[in-house]
Design an enzyme around this catalytic site. Structure first.
Site, PDB file in Angstrom:
ATOM      1  N   ARG A  19       0.854  -1.190   0.000  1.00  0.00           N
ATOM      2  CA  ARG A  19       0.000   0.000   0.000  1.00  0.00           C
ATOM      3  C   ARG A  19       0.891   1.241   0.000  1.00  0.00           C
ATOM      4  O   ARG A  19       2.010   1.220   0.513  1.00  0.00           O
ATOM      5  CB  ARG A  19      -0.885   0.020   1.248  1.00  0.00           C
ATOM      6  N   TYR A  40      -1.052  -3.682  -7.003  1.00  0.00           N
ATOM      7  CA  TYR A  40      -0.892  -4.375  -5.719  1.00  0.00           C
ATOM      8  C   TYR A  40      -2.222  -4.401  -4.960  1.00  0.00           C
ATOM      9  O   TYR A  40      -2.906  -3.377  -4.843  1.00  0.00           O
ATOM     10  CB  TYR A  40       0.200  -3.706  -4.849  1.00  0.00           C
ATOM     11  N   LYS A  83      -9.541  -2.151   1.736  1.00  0.00           N
ATOM     12  CA  LYS A  83      -9.195  -0.979   2.551  1.00  0.00           C
ATOM     13  C   LYS A  83      -9.964   0.259   2.095  1.00  0.00           C
ATOM     14  O   LYS A  83     -10.409   1.071   2.910  1.00  0.00           O
ATOM     15  CB  LYS A  83      -7.692  -0.719   2.495  1.00  0.00           C
ATOM     16  N   HIS A  88     -10.718  -1.841  11.706  1.00  0.00           N
ATOM     17  CA  HIS A  88      -9.622  -2.712  11.255  1.00  0.00           C
ATOM     18  C   HIS A  88      -9.432  -3.811  12.305  1.00  0.00           C
ATOM     19  O   HIS A  88      -8.474  -3.794  13.065  1.00  0.00           O
ATOM     20  CB  HIS A  88      -8.366  -1.836  11.116  1.00  0.00           C
ATOM     21  N   SER A  94      -1.222  -3.184  11.015  1.00  0.00           N
ATOM     22  CA  SER A  94      -0.872  -4.135   9.962  1.00  0.00           C
ATOM     23  C   SER A  94       0.381  -4.915  10.373  1.00  0.00           C
ATOM     24  O   SER A  94       1.295  -4.346  10.971  1.00  0.00           O
ATOM     25  CB  SER A  94      -0.595  -3.399   8.653  1.00  0.00           C
ATOM     26  N   CYS A 141       0.860  -7.247  12.597  1.00  0.00           N
ATOM     27  CA  CYS A 141       1.063  -7.549  14.028  1.00  0.00           C
ATOM     28  C   CYS A 141       0.358  -8.843  14.414  1.00  0.00           C
ATOM     29  O   CYS A 141       0.125  -9.095  15.593  1.00  0.00           O
ATOM     30  CB  CYS A 141       0.564  -6.411  14.909  1.00  0.00           C
ATOM     31  N   ASP A 156      -9.453  -9.303   9.370  1.00  0.00           N
ATOM     32  CA  ASP A 156      -8.920  -7.962   9.048  1.00  0.00           C
ATOM     33  C   ASP A 156      -9.916  -6.824   9.275  1.00  0.00           C
ATOM     34  O   ASP A 156      -9.519  -5.762   9.719  1.00  0.00           O
ATOM     35  CB  ASP A 156      -8.449  -7.949   7.583  1.00  0.00           C
ATOM     36  N   ARG A 215       1.854 -12.300  -0.496  1.00  0.00           N
ATOM     37  CA  ARG A 215       0.508 -12.557   0.032  1.00  0.00           C
ATOM     38  C   ARG A 215      -0.096 -13.848  -0.500  1.00  0.00           C
ATOM     39  O   ARG A 215       0.281 -14.338  -1.563  1.00  0.00           O
ATOM     40  CB  ARG A 215      -0.415 -11.398  -0.393  1.00  0.00           C
TER      41      ARG A 215
HETATM   42  C1  OXD Z   1      -2.979  -4.290   5.851  1.00  0.00           C
HETATM   43  C2  OXD Z   1      -3.571  -5.478   5.229  1.00  0.00           C
HETATM   44  O1  OXD Z   1      -2.059  -3.686   5.288  1.00  0.00           O
HETATM   45  O2  OXD Z   1      -4.479  -6.060   5.827  1.00  0.00           O
HETATM   46  O3  OXD Z   1      -3.426  -3.914   6.953  1.00  0.00           O
HETATM   47  O4  OXD Z   1      -3.168  -5.843   4.110  1.00  0.00           O
HETATM   48 MN    MN Z   2      -5.160  -4.994   7.559  1.00  0.00          MN
END
Ligand code: OXD
Ligand code: MN
Length: 592
Positions: free
Chosen positions: A69, A197, A206, A226, A248, A250, A277, A376
């Site tokens: 991102r 991406y 998002k 989130h 993100s 974690c 998420d 991913r």
């Molecule tokens: C993030 C994701 O970046 O979930 O938070 O991809």
């Molecule tokens: Mn996320």
């Protein structure tokens, strides 16, 4: 193809702008999806993997300059700058339409435009919202088919309503200097250009389910967060639900799919995944807060996912999965990533498409990685062995506890509970993560990430805090709010808490608190468990170590207060007076 006149005229307008050779409407059928996969394999956009070992799985590589991102190029375009606030990048809507309009103009010449009708949330549920994404990427279509509910049933649910989110995406020439991810919340519109991406181009995720949805939630009295959603089934068969927000990378996916430690498994505890998420939260008729996962799949980080860290995620990726930017094992046409196992492939192609020599891998030098650190998997929720049976419940699941978390070496204890609801949004607003220089144990840079939403709030952060406080008044039976830190380190920089499945021990303490079954110790920051109240059966953790994990270092917290003040000042005078008062009260308690 829908007869909805609002959809048709908007698509016509975008076709006139981008000039595709062809327009294809996505109907959600397997037949159409299979045709697109075949086409993508012919052009090299996808590589078909070993059908015996990984049935229905594909590999995709993004451009090397397009792997994550791009927060610096993500904009919220509201008429008034103050509606976007100081944390978001802002552009005036007219300026953004003009600037991006030039980039979109003719960008699909020689290409096909795909029209994707999709629902975030269960089609027909009161939580759900409908979007259309127009894109020139088959990769995007195939990912959206996994991550969202797509097709004719969505068009039927929309009927002739104008209430849908208009998403336009073009790869253009993937020019970094002209990459923009732009949101027009006043127009229900998202424009994304020059990226391929996931987080920038799967516009349901998002862009819609967090940025636009958070704006809509404020307007309509609900919340887009989130957060993962998980269910804990107790030995008596009752299942309780928890939402948790972490920045993100974690470990949200790991927590959402955790496997209980053996002694709890033997007693009959199970964990069920509702989401990993994003959570949409609404007040139910019974006055409780209900959560639904608006997504239909997982877009998870591959590196570090393995049989120990997350066997459920690994199992989920064994079929129907799109892998992005991982290593290709050319001996058997399967995939690999750092941290999967100790057997990197001998003959391999790295994420950039070059031959890769695993023996040259140096964990301190990211450039030697075979898989990109942000590589991913896009996998279907239905393939997850621990998917909750409530996943498709249109009412959502009732939430007992909300958990905030960060990555702190020293400051935050393993767990604490907010004093009350109003203190809860304060605890969320001061969330932070930091980097640690492992060798010296030195504390690194603190990034404040309120509610893990810093990159995702579609409006002014101060107004977002006010919305949290306001929601407290709308939820008669509000969940309890907690904060966790799995990442506390010792003097040598080693993690003290074992993490992963053992995190369930902490979640069970929370549920006992919710049920009023256990007392707690009051500290300046909130309630922490009394020594012995977190079950450490089978763990090699002394009482001393547990005390250390639960201790509150007043000096470190006072330093944090100063840092929080700076952050609040950055947000500006929209920070609610209640939160400023909470901060002053915290400082006072710490100084006493
Ligand atoms: C993030 C994701 O970046 O979930 O938070 O991809
Ligand atoms: Mn996320």
């Amino acid at each position: 193809m829908t007869q909805n006149k609002y959809v048709r005229s908007w698509v016509d307008e975008m076709v006139a702008l981008t000039c595709p050779d062809k327009v294809v409407w996505i109907d959600g059928s397997e037949l159409q999806a299979e045709g697109l996969r075949r086409e993508a394999c012919l052009t090299g956009e996808l590589i078909k993997l070993n059908e015996q070992k990984l049935p229905g799985c594909y590999l995709h590589r993004t451009a090397v300059n397009d792997v994550a991102r791009v927060e610096g190029r993500t904009f919220i375009c509201t008429t008034k700058k103050e509606d976007a606030g100081n944390i978001n990048n802002w552009m005036a809507p007219a300026e953004a339409y003009e600037k991006l309009g030039k980039l979109f103009k003719g960008s699909m010449k020689g290409r096909t435009m795909y029209v994707i009708p999709y629902s975030m949330g269960i089609v027909g549920s009161s939580f759900s919202k409908i979007g259309y994404e127009l894109t020139d990427s088959i990769y995007v279509v195939l990912n959206m088919l996994i991550m969202t509910r797509v097709g004719v049933e969505v068009e039927e649910a929309l009927g002739d309503s104008p209430e849908f989110i208009k998403g336009l995406h073009a790869k253009a020439d993937l020019d970094e200097a002209n990459r923009y991810i732009v949101h027009f919340p006043e127009d229900n519109t998202i424009w994304s250009v020059n990226s391929g991406y996931g987080g920038n181009v799967l516009l349901g995720k998002k862009c819609f389910a967090l940025r636009i949805a958070s704006w809509l939630g404020r307007k309509e009295g609900w919340m887009a967060e989130h957060m993962l959603i998980l269910g804990i089934e107790k030995p008596d068969g009752e299942t309780r639900y928890i939402c948790a927000a972490f920045p993100s990378a974690c470990g949200k996916t790991n927590l959402a799919m955790l496997i209980p430690p053996a002694f709890l498994r033997e007693k009959g505890y199970k964990v069920w995944t509702v989401g990993d998420d994003i959570a949409w939260l609404r007040v139910g008729k019974d006055g409780r807060l209900y959560a639904q996962n608006p997504e239909n799949g997982f877009f998870g980080v591959a590196p570090g996912t393995n049989e120990k860290s997350n066997p459920n995620a690994l199992a989920t990726t064994k079929k129907d999965t799109i892998f992005t930017n991982v290593v290709l094992n050319t001996d058997n046409n399967t995939v690999w990533w750092e941290g999967l196992d100790k057997n990197p492939p001998v003959h391999a192609i790295d994420w950039k498409g070059n031959p890769w020599d695993a023996s040259k891998y140096d964990k301190n030098d990211k450039s030697t990685c075979g898989a990109h650190p942000n590589s991913r998997f896009t996998a279907k929720a239905v393939n997850c062995p621990c998917l909750s049976k409530e996943f498709n419940n249109p009412e959502g699941v009732p939430i007992d506890a909300i958990v905030f978390g960060g990555r702190r070496a020293k400051t935050a204890p393993l767990v604490y509970q907010s004093f009350d609801w109003e203190h809860g949004p304060f605890v969320g607003s001061i969330m932070a993560s930091e980097t640690t220089a492992a060798a010296s144990g030195a504390v690194g840079v603190v990034r404040r990430d309120p509610m893990a939403m810093r990159p995702f709030v579609g409006y002014n952060m101060g107004d977002y805090f006010a919305h949290w406080l306001d929601m407290g008044h709308r939820i008669p039976k509000a969940p309890k709010i907690f904060h966790v830190n799995w990442f506390r380190t010792d003097e040598e920089g080693n993690f003290i808490w074992p993490g992963f499945g053992d995190n369930l021990r902490v979640l069970l303490w929370m549920l006992d608190r919710v049920d009023g079954k256990v007392d707690a110790v009051e500290t300046p920051i909130g309630y922490v468990p009394a020594p012995g109240d977190i079950d450490t059966t089978g763990l090699d953790l002394s009482e001393e170590t547990m005390k250390e994990l639960l201790s509150v270092d007043k000096e470190a917290w006072l330093a944090d207060v100063a840092n929080i003040r700076e952050f609040y000042a950055l947000i500006g005078d929209t920070v609610p007076a209640e939160l400023q008062a909470q901060l002053n009260a915290l400082e006072k308690r710490l100084s006493e």
